[in-house]
Design an enzyme around this catalytic site. Sequence first.
Site, mmCIF file in Angstrom:
data_model
loop_
_atom_site.group_PDB
_atom_site.id
_atom_site.type_symbol
_atom_site.label_atom_id
_atom_site.label_comp_id
_atom_site.label_asym_id
_atom_site.label_seq_id
_atom_site.Cartn_x
_atom_site.Cartn_y
_atom_site.Cartn_z
ATOM 1 C CB VAL A 139 4.022 20.355 20.221
ATOM 2 C CG1 VAL A 139 3.775 21.330 21.301
ATOM 3 C CG2 VAL A 139 3.711 20.574 18.950
ATOM 4 N NE ARG A 140 4.988 16.778 25.415
ATOM 5 C CZ ARG A 140 4.160 15.717 26.856
ATOM 6 N NH1 ARG A 140 4.828 14.959 26.338
ATOM 7 N NH2 ARG A 140 2.922 15.704 26.886
ATOM 8 C CG ASP B 253 6.178 5.653 -1.070
ATOM 9 O OD1 ASP B 253 5.025 4.601 -0.429
ATOM 10 O OD2 ASP B 253 5.486 6.351 -1.051
ATOM 11 N NE ARG C 247 8.534 -17.463 3.035
ATOM 12 C CZ ARG C 247 8.739 -17.878 1.790
ATOM 13 N NH1 ARG C 247 8.821 -19.185 1.303
ATOM 14 N NH2 ARG C 247 8.711 -16.786 0.922
ATOM 15 C CD GLU D 213 10.565 -18.526 -2.766
ATOM 16 O OE1 GLU D 213 10.552 -19.063 -1.140
ATOM 17 O OE2 GLU D 213 9.450 -17.273 -1.993
ATOM 18 C CB ILE E 244 -3.271 -2.937 5.557
ATOM 19 C CG1 ILE E 244 -2.743 -3.592 7.077
ATOM 20 C CG2 ILE E 244 -2.237 -3.948 4.507
ATOM 21 C CD1 ILE E 244 -3.286 -5.177 7.392
ATOM 22 C CD GLN E 245 2.190 -2.038 1.820
ATOM 23 O OE1 GLN E 245 3.694 -1.886 1.530
ATOM 24 N NE2 GLN E 245 1.772 -1.551 1.308
ATOM 25 N NE ARG E 246 -0.396 6.114 2.317
ATOM 26 C CZ ARG E 246 -0.686 6.580 1.886
ATOM 27 N NH1 ARG E 246 -2.568 7.535 2.465
ATOM 28 N NH2 ARG E 246 -0.442 7.071 0.317
#
Length: 321
Positions: free
Chosen positions: A25-26, A129, A156, A189, A252-254
């Site tokens: 846009v800018r 992804d 962990r 691991e 939640i990853q997005r």
Amino acid sequence: MIKKIAVLTSGGDAPGMNAAIRGVVRSALAAGLEVYGIYEGYYGLYHNKVKQMTRYSVSDIINRGGTFLGSARFPEFKDPAVRAKCAEILRSHGIDALVVIGGDGSYMGAKLLTEEHGFPCVGIPGTIDNDVAGTDYTIGYQTALQTAVEAIDRLRDTSSSHQRISIVEIMGRHCSDLAISAGIAGGCEYIVASEVEFNREELIQQIERSIIKGKRHAIIAITELICDVNELAREIESRVKHETRATILGHIQRGGTPCAFDRILGSRMGVYAVDLLMQGKGGYCVGIQNEQLVHHDIIDAINNMRREFKADWLALSKRLD
């Protein structure tokens, strides 16, 4: 001569998309072009959800996750009649070119508009992804990676407290970049990648050997869609007699505030996409390779280019176990 351009986001959202929209846009306004935002992706285009943008339309969005334009799945876009109507709507607004931010499916839509209707489109890779050809990194990947690593760190903590085996399912569809990178950074691991045939028996035997050597807890990073991780957790617990739990990170990853890398990458790609269109280069997709902005023919990128599997990274993770 291009006078009006539009921008839309399509498919799954990714942190940093707003930075890319802002860059489009800018930079377009600074070049004297009119800019239109299309809300809710190709679905919104079909339903004429088109609004003219000003520089203030994109104020205070660079730090926000998701996409303020919204996104939507729109399988009806596969219908040639639907695509024809979308091209007609673009032309009814006097729009000369389109910037599409998204993944492979979004690129396919841009490709079809270019092929069938001669409509200049430029694709910007926006997906956590990291599975789009022609670029080392997609917008959103680095932020999602940080989110996954933070989740692994937390797992962990509790796994070590309870001497538990934890399986963490990480997004990526059929590309394991997120799982492999998060697995290395999180000290997992075991890493299970979609590009390598999953040998369940071998994994369980590795865990058994580790327990015999005195290992009291472990983290397994696995790319989504490989198996039912809850069922895998039950089988591991039954076989090795060690409490095992699965965690699916999911969407939640997005979300979340985009990291500095994704903000800068989105900004650079947005400006570069406008530069290409002003040079008359429609039908391309943007990428970054060796820290340099590049562009590829969007049809070639979809049909012929393939992402390289990080086999050396997976091998590295095994040497660090």
